[in-house]
Scaffold this active site. Sequence first.
Site, mmCIF file in Angstrom:
data_model
loop_
_atom_site.group_PDB
_atom_site.id
_atom_site.type_symbol
_atom_site.label_atom_id
_atom_site.label_comp_id
_atom_site.label_asym_id
_atom_site.label_seq_id
_atom_site.Cartn_x
_atom_site.Cartn_y
_atom_site.Cartn_z
ATOM 1 N N LYS A 59 -0.322 8.144 -23.331
ATOM 2 C CA LYS A 59 0.082 8.518 -24.692
ATOM 3 C C LYS A 59 1.586 8.258 -24.837
ATOM 4 O O LYS A 59 2.012 7.136 -25.028
ATOM 5 C CB LYS A 59 -0.263 9.990 -24.967
ATOM 6 C CG LYS A 59 -1.740 10.241 -25.226
ATOM 7 C CD LYS A 59 -2.560 10.268 -23.973
ATOM 8 C CE LYS A 59 -3.927 10.880 -24.177
ATOM 9 N NZ LYS A 59 -4.729 10.805 -22.949
ATOM 10 N N PHE A 62 -8.251 21.706 -24.219
ATOM 11 C CA PHE A 62 -8.506 20.275 -24.304
ATOM 12 C C PHE A 62 -9.675 19.982 -23.365
ATOM 13 O O PHE A 62 -9.803 20.607 -22.307
ATOM 14 C CB PHE A 62 -7.288 19.409 -23.961
ATOM 15 C CG PHE A 62 -7.618 17.950 -24.143
ATOM 16 C CD1 PHE A 62 -7.754 17.435 -25.416
ATOM 17 C CD2 PHE A 62 -7.892 17.140 -23.057
ATOM 18 C CE1 PHE A 62 -8.155 16.118 -25.603
ATOM 19 C CE2 PHE A 62 -8.290 15.819 -23.243
ATOM 20 C CZ PHE A 62 -8.418 15.303 -24.521
ATOM 21 N N THR A 63 -10.509 19.012 -23.757
ATOM 22 C CA THR A 63 -11.787 18.772 -23.079
ATOM 23 C C THR A 63 -11.653 18.648 -21.556
ATOM 24 O O THR A 63 -12.237 19.435 -20.811
ATOM 25 C CB THR A 63 -12.440 17.496 -23.641
ATOM 26 O OG1 THR A 63 -11.487 16.429 -23.594
ATOM 27 C CG2 THR A 63 -12.876 17.696 -25.084
ATOM 28 N N TYR A 120 0.841 -1.205 0.000
ATOM 29 C CA TYR A 120 0.000 0.000 0.000
ATOM 30 C C TYR A 120 0.873 1.251 0.000
ATOM 31 O O TYR A 120 0.580 2.227 -0.691
ATOM 32 C CB TYR A 120 -0.935 0.016 1.209
ATOM 33 C CG TYR A 120 -1.952 1.132 1.104
ATOM 34 C CD1 TYR A 120 -3.150 0.933 0.423
ATOM 35 C CD2 TYR A 120 -1.690 2.392 1.651
ATOM 36 C CE1 TYR A 120 -4.071 1.952 0.281
ATOM 37 C CE2 TYR A 120 -2.619 3.422 1.514
ATOM 38 C CZ TYR A 120 -3.802 3.203 0.838
ATOM 39 O OH TYR A 120 -4.702 4.212 0.691
ATOM 40 N N PHE A 179 -19.573 14.318 -25.566
ATOM 41 C CA PHE A 179 -19.181 13.495 -26.724
ATOM 42 C C PHE A 179 -19.042 12.022 -26.375
ATOM 43 O O PHE A 179 -19.213 11.159 -27.223
ATOM 44 C CB PHE A 179 -17.862 14.011 -27.323
ATOM 45 C CG PHE A 179 -16.757 14.176 -26.317
ATOM 46 C CD1 PHE A 179 -16.650 15.331 -25.572
ATOM 47 C CD2 PHE A 179 -15.841 13.158 -26.117
ATOM 48 C CE1 PHE A 179 -15.641 15.468 -24.621
ATOM 49 C CE2 PHE A 179 -14.831 13.290 -25.178
ATOM 50 C CZ PHE A 179 -14.737 14.448 -24.425
ATOM 51 N N ASP A 202 1.186 20.758 -20.385
ATOM 52 C CA ASP A 202 0.503 19.486 -20.547
ATOM 53 C C ASP A 202 1.473 18.652 -21.374
ATOM 54 O O ASP A 202 1.593 18.818 -22.583
ATOM 55 C CB ASP A 202 -0.837 19.665 -21.253
ATOM 56 C CG ASP A 202 -1.548 18.329 -21.460
ATOM 57 O OD1 ASP A 202 -0.871 17.283 -21.413
ATOM 58 O OD2 ASP A 202 -2.774 18.339 -21.675
ATOM 59 N N ARG A 229 -13.801 15.386 -33.344
ATOM 60 C CA ARG A 229 -13.190 16.448 -32.544
ATOM 61 C C ARG A 229 -13.648 17.767 -33.145
ATOM 62 O O ARG A 229 -12.961 18.403 -33.929
ATOM 63 C CB ARG A 229 -11.651 16.355 -32.541
ATOM 64 C CG ARG A 229 -11.110 15.126 -31.832
ATOM 65 C CD ARG A 229 -10.908 15.253 -30.325
ATOM 66 N NE ARG A 229 -12.041 14.997 -29.476
ATOM 67 C CZ ARG A 229 -11.931 14.585 -28.200
ATOM 68 N NH1 ARG A 229 -10.760 14.343 -27.660
ATOM 69 N NH2 ARG A 229 -12.975 14.431 -27.454
HETATM 70 N N1 F0G Z 1 -4.256 16.335 -22.200
HETATM 71 C C1 F0G Z 1 -4.272 15.960 -23.485
HETATM 72 C C2 F0G Z 1 -3.568 16.803 -24.495
HETATM 73 C C3 F0G Z 1 -4.940 14.802 -23.869
HETATM 74 O O1 F0G Z 1 -4.949 14.450 -25.143
HETATM 75 C C4 F0G Z 1 -5.604 14.034 -22.882
HETATM 76 C C5 F0G Z 1 -6.339 12.832 -23.235
HETATM 77 C C6 F0G Z 1 -5.557 14.454 -21.550
HETATM 78 C C7 F0G Z 1 -4.871 15.613 -21.250
HETATM 79 C C8 F0G Z 1 -6.256 13.703 -20.448
HETATM 80 O O2 F0G Z 1 -5.569 12.558 -20.164
HETATM 81 O O3 F0G Z 1 -7.197 10.732 -20.740
HETATM 82 O O4 F0G Z 1 -5.206 10.300 -19.298
HETATM 83 O O5 F0G Z 1 -7.105 11.612 -18.439
HETATM 84 N N2 F0G Z 1 -6.668 12.572 -24.410
HETATM 85 C C9 F0G Z 1 -7.344 11.378 -24.886
HETATM 86 C C10 F0G Z 1 -7.581 11.520 -26.349
HETATM 87 C C11 F0G Z 1 -8.551 11.004 -24.118
HETATM 88 O O6 F0G Z 1 -8.194 10.609 -26.914
HETATM 89 O O7 F0G Z 1 -7.135 12.499 -26.952
HETATM 90 P P1 F0G Z 1 -6.326 11.228 -19.630
#
Ligand code: F0G
Length: 485
Positions: A260, A126-127, A74, A451, A217, A384
Site C-alpha cells: 500500500k 481487518f480480515t 541467499y 470473500f 498496523d 467490504r
Molecule cells: N492490514 C491492512 C489494514 C490491510 O488493508 C491489509 C491488506 C493487510 C493488513 C494485509 O496485508 O495483503 O500485504 O497481506 N489489505 C488489502 C486490501 C488486501 O485490499 O485492503 P497483505
Amino acid sequence: MMRHRSWAEPWKIKVVEPIHMTTRAERERHIREAGFNTFLIKSEDVYIDLLTDSGTNAMSDRQWAGMMMGDEAYAGSRNFYHLEKAVRDVYGYPELIPTHQGRGAENILSQILIKPGDHIPGNMYFTTTRLHQELAGGAFHDVIIDEAHDPASEHPFKGNVDLAKLDALVREVGAERVPYICVALTVNLAGGQPVSVANLRAVNEYCHARGIKVMLDATRAVENAWFVQQREPEMRDRTVAEILRLMCDLSDGATMSGKKDSLVNIGGWLGLRDPSLGERARNLVVVYEGLHTYGGLAGRDLEAMAIGIRESIEEDYIRSRIGQVYYLGEQLREGGVPIVLPIGGHAVFIDAAAMLSHLPRDQFPAQALAAALYVEGGVRAMERGAVSAGRDPKTGENRFPRLELVRLTIPRRVYTQAHMDVVAESVLALYAARDRVHGLHFTYEPEYLRFFQARFEPVGSLKVLDSAVVGADHADPHFVLQTDD
Ligand code: F0G
C-alpha cells in the site's frame, strides 16, 4: 469543468499499459462465470480496476532502476540493509524482519505475542489481522469509537480508539490477558479513516501504564499522517514525515504491508523495538517466510520497497494521492450517492445498505452492488461487508457488521482524472437504476477468508442487474462521443 486542480500529480507518465475495453454483453457473461464475485473476474476483463490499492501501485523510474540492483544472494543481500535503513530512518524501528507481505508479519507478531485465551483489542477488525490473532488462540475486540460505524458521521478521526471501551475490556479480562492493542493507521474497513496523534498518545499512556504493548498496523500510516497534518491543529506545521515518525514513536512495533503506502507490488515487514522480541520474530521468519535477510522476497523487491518508503513521504506525492481519492468521492457525494464520510485516504466507500435499501442484509447488498457496477461500467470494486466479515468461529452464524460497503480503491499513481470521471459516471448511472439490482445468495462458501473465493447467484433472477438499464459499452466507438448535452 475545472475543479480541485491543486492535487495535480508530481510525476509524468513514461510507460503505459494498454487496458481492454469490454461490451456490456461480455461483462454479463464474465460476472456470471465469476460467480458474481469480483475477486474471480480475470483482470484482463476489467476496464478500471479498483478492487484494491494493494500491490497495484505504479513504481517510479527510480524503483525500477533499483530492481536492477537486486542482490540475489541467499544471505546478507545489500538490499536488505537498504530496507533496514529506510525503515529505521522513516518509521524508526530498529528491529526489521522482512516478510512477503503484511499478513506474513501479522502471523509472526500474533505467534510471538498471543497465548491461547488472550484478548486483542483493535480499532476495527481487518480480515487477515483478526484471522491470525484467532489462529494464535486470541480473541479480537473492536474498541473503535462509535462514529466509525456510522457512515454519515463526519468526525475527523473516525479511526480513533475509544478509551472507555478499551478500559472496559481490560477490566473485564485483566491486563495480563491483553498482550497488545493493534492500532491501524488508517482504518481500512471504516473507510480509510485516520487516528489522531492525541488519541494515539492517550492509548500509549493507558496501555504502557498496564504493561500492554502498542502495535501499529502501519499499512497506510503515511496517509494517516497526511490527515493529521490537515486536521489536527497542533500538527499543522509538521511535515508528513515528522508526523509519521511521531506516531511510530508512540508504539512498540508495527506490521506493514508495503503493497500500500510503500508504492510496491509485493513486500512487507515487521518492525520492533525490543531486541528480544526481534530475536523471537527472526526465529519464526525462517519457518514461514525465508531467511531473516529476505523474508520471502527477492533482493530486487527489498530494494524497490526501500526506495518506495522514501518516495511515499514526499508531501507533493501524498497530497496528489489523497487528492485523487477526494476528487472521485466528491463527485459521488454531489450526485447524492450515500458514501462514507469524510472521504478516506485510499478509497471511496459506497454505503451499499443505504443505496440498495430494498435488499435484506442476508442478500449481501454490497456484493450485489460490486457485481452490478462491473456489469454497468467495467469497473471492478470490492465488497467490504457481511461477506468479508465471515462467520463467528464460535456460533457459526454470519457476522453482519454495521458497515455494508463497496470499496472503490484507488491504486497509487495508476489512473488518470478521466478514469475517475468514468468511475463516477458509472456509479451515478447505477444509482439512478438502483432498484433494478438483485440480491445474491451463496452457491459456494469457503471456510477461511470466504470473500476471496465465494460464489453466488442472484436471488429470483438470472442477472444481478436488470438488462433494462443501459450500461456503458466501452468497446462501442461512439461511447466516448456520448455527452449529456
Ligand atoms: N492490514 C491492512 C489494514 C490491510 O488493508 C491489509 C491488506 C493487510 C493488513 C494485509 O496485508 O495483503 O500485504 O497481506 N489489505 C488489502 C486490501 C488486501 O485490499 O485492503 P497483505
